[in-house]
Design an enzyme around this catalytic site. Structure first.
Site, short mmCIF file in Angstrom:
data_model
loop_
_atom_site.label_atom_id
_atom_site.label_comp_id
_atom_site.label_asym_id
_atom_site.label_seq_id
_atom_site.Cartn_x
_atom_site.Cartn_y
_atom_site.Cartn_z
CD GLU A 72 -2.83 0.91 2.64
OE1 GLU A 72 -2.80 -0.24 3.17
OE2 GLU A 72 -3.64 2.08 2.85
CG ASN A 105 -7.70 1.72 5.64
OD1 ASN A 105 -8.59 1.01 5.22
ND2 ASN A 105 -7.24 1.95 6.72
CG ASN A 152 -9.53 -1.35 1.65
OD1 ASN A 152 -8.99 -2.60 1.83
ND2 ASN A 152 -9.24 -0.56 2.46
CD GLU A 153 -10.17 -2.75 6.22
OE1 GLU A 153 -10.11 -1.68 6.70
OE2 GLU A 153 -9.57 -3.83 6.34
CE1 TYR A 208 -3.23 -6.41 8.65
CE2 TYR A 208 -5.59 -5.91 8.43
CZ TYR A 208 -4.36 -6.06 8.11
OH TYR A 208 -3.95 -5.36 6.73
CD GLU A 257 -5.95 -5.02 4.13
OE1 GLU A 257 -5.82 -4.60 5.27
OE2 GLU A 257 -6.53 -4.29 3.31
CD GLN A 292 0.58 -2.68 3.72
OE1 GLN A 292 1.43 -2.34 3.08
NE2 GLN A 292 -0.68 -2.07 4.18
O1 AHR Z 1 -3.00 -3.11 5.92
C1 AHR Z 1 -3.23 -1.83 6.62
C2 AHR Z 1 -4.60 -1.40 6.62
O2 AHR Z 1 -5.36 -2.27 7.62
C3 AHR Z 1 -5.12 -1.13 5.19
O3 AHR Z 1 -4.84 -0.05 4.60
C4 AHR Z 1 -6.81 -1.46 5.47
O4 AHR Z 1 -7.45 -2.03 4.56
C5 AHR Z 1 -6.69 -2.24 6.81
O5 AHR Z 1 -7.66 -1.70 7.60
#
Ligand code: AHR
Length: 503
Positions: free
Chosen positions: A26, A71, A171-172, A243, A291, A352
């Site tokens: 990103e 994001n 995205n999201e 995450y 992700e 990432q």
């Molecule tokens: O990977 C970091 C962020 O995590 C990304 O920009 C977003 O899509 C997610 O919230």
């Protein structure tokens, strides 16, 4: 403690799609600037890309890289990154409270991706922009010539289209933090219309619609149902993000989180089935888990920049999680889950790739090194190519809030028909006991052990660094012999093993 497992060559879950070893870059933090791109670095190539990072990325054999966000994409104008570099505008990146110089755009990133041998998976901005910009970007990237955008690309130095097959529709979009957040109905409509327009350009594209940002979102899984009801006929994948944290330093809970992820996958798979049935459709939608990673170590130190107290820095050091041995064990378990779910998960992107919650770290002007999580990712990326096998495994278990049956031994197996190899990936979650693992092989011909590598015997908090880049790296495991179609191995507490057997 003893565990018995049977591996049968004919018990196939699915062929593993190699794209489950995808990654993500990103425009944020030092992912691009001083991550992959640093013209003044001693190892930089003619285009200004760091040669040391290129070598490490190649080592991981990443088949696909998602770009440019995240994001970031939700307020990104892709046109800012084309044309002469000196004329490109500096913009304020609202997602990460930073400045974006736009010295890297689609042309440069595509060159880099080609150099490391990865395909691009591009995201369009459905936050601050919409259908029209998405179709222009697509035409710029994929149309050969004879139209405004394709001829502009040629004028900007790229004669041939890049032919990008897989595209993310935003995205999201459920997240309150997202620029241009939408309700499920609002997003479902815009995603459907964008998909329709993109398919009018090329019906063979693969389109990924946004699922929830995590299973903890209050709108999960209603979001998936509504969005799929709008888009089912026009898209191919739904995205999942997750995450993992361990703020309370509870190893047993931390390592059990791969089961939470599996439950998340199962729930979305059921929602896909529900909408499929409701629509009487024969089409199958798959999961793009685009992700996933451990992300919590850097939270405290990032607060200043993300809250704007530092102004609008260019490429600030944010989300630079330094991964420890415990994180590597969870990453190994999560990859095992993707392999076991390979019938529905066809794409997964480790979030990432460089510096930002990444397996590869760099110092500006200095070294690049492998973080702990690099190793289980690499071993699986190189060797989990083939058919995922359903194991018959009987492991003692422990309980956490979300699962009463977390097996101490977490294991996956992939048979590679071309190479005639059986590849086993094993984690012992037990914090104090070795486990005697007896594996029986069925339907294989004359197996012998060709490799055994381990990550074992480390303090859970141990990390790699520029000074000690190899503190955690795979060691050669003990010699193993097959006796009567079986091997027996002692799996140390909190250890990881990769075992390869050859026919
Ligand atoms: O990977 C970091 C962020 O995590 C990304 O920009 C977003 O899509 C997610 O919230």
């Amino acid at each position: 403690m003893e565990v018995l497992v049977t591996v049968n060559k004919n018990s196939v879950i699915s062929e593993v799609d190699k794209r489950i070893f995808g990654s993500f870059i990103e425009h944020m933090g030092r992912a691009i600037y001083s991550g992959i791109y640093e013209p003044e670095h001693p190892s930089a190539n003619q285009e200004g890309f760091r040669g040391d990072v290129i070598e490490l990325v190649k080592e991981l054999q990443v088949p696909v890289v998602r770009y440019p966000g995240g994001n970031f994409v939700s307020a990104y104008n892709w046109e800012d990154g084309i044309g002469p570099k000196e004329q490109r505008p500096t913009r304020l990146d609202l997602a990460w409270h930073s400045s974006e110089s736009n010295q890297i755009g689609i042309h440069e990133f595509a060159d880099w991706a080609e150099t490391v041998g990865s395909d691009m998976m591009l995201a369009v901005n459905l936050g601050s922009r919409g259908l029209s910009d998405a179709r222009n970007f697509l035409e710029y990237v994929n149309h050969p010539q004879g139209s405004y955008w394709s001829d502009l690309r040629r004028k900007n130095g790229r004669e041939q289209p890049w032919g990008v097959k897989t595209w993310c529709l935003g995205n999201e979009m459920d997240g309150p933090w997202q620029i241009g957040q939408k309700t499920a109905d609002e997003y479902g409509r815009i995603a459907y219309e964008t998909a329709k327009a993109m398919r009018a350009f090329d019906r063979n594209l693969e389109l990924v619609v946004c699922g929830s940002s995590s299973p903890d979102m209050p709108t999960f899984p209603e979001w998936e149902k509504t969005v799929l009801e709008h888009t089912y006929d026009a898209v191919d994948y739904i995205s999942l993000h997750m995450y993992f944290k361990n703020h309370e330093s509870n190893t047993a809970r931390f390592l059990a989180q791969s089961l939470r992820m599996e439950r998340y996958i199962d729930t979305v798979a059921s929602t896909i089935d529900y909408v499929k049935a409701k629509k009487h459709s024969s089409k199958q939608i798959y999961i793009s888990f685009d992700e996933w990673n451990v992300w919590y170590h850097s939270e405290e130190q990032d607060k200043k920049i993300l809250s704007g107290q530092e102004g609008w820095p260019h490429a600030p050091a944010i989300l630079e999680d330094v991964y420890n041995f415990e994180d590597a064990l969870l990453v190994a378990c999560l990859i095992n889950s993707f392999i076991r779910k390979s019938d529905i998960v066809k794409i997964a992107c480790l979030a990432q790739l460089v510096n930002v919650i990444a397996p590869i770290m760099t110092e500006e002007g200095g070294a690049a090194w492998r973080q702990t999580i690099f190793h289980p990712f690499k071993l699986a990326s190189l060797h989990a190519r083939g058919n995922a096998l359903q194991l018959d495994i009987h492991s003692p278990c422990y309980a956490v809030e979300w699962a009463s049956d977390v097996p101490y031994i977490d294991m996956s197996a992939v048979y590679n028909e071309e190479e005639k190899t059986l590849n086993l990936f094993i984690v012992n979650r037990h914090e104090s006991e070795s486990i005697s693992l007896r594996t029986e092989f069925q339907q294989f011909q004359n197996l012998h052990v060709s490799a055994h590598q381990t990550l074992s015997g480390h303090d859970l908090q141990n990390c790699n660094s520029s000074q000690f880049p190899d503190r955690i790296r795979p060691d050669k495991g003990e010699a193993l012999v097959i006796d009567n179609q079986q091997i027996e191995i002692s799996v140390a507490p909190l250890s990881y093993h990769f075992i390869q057997l050859k026919e």
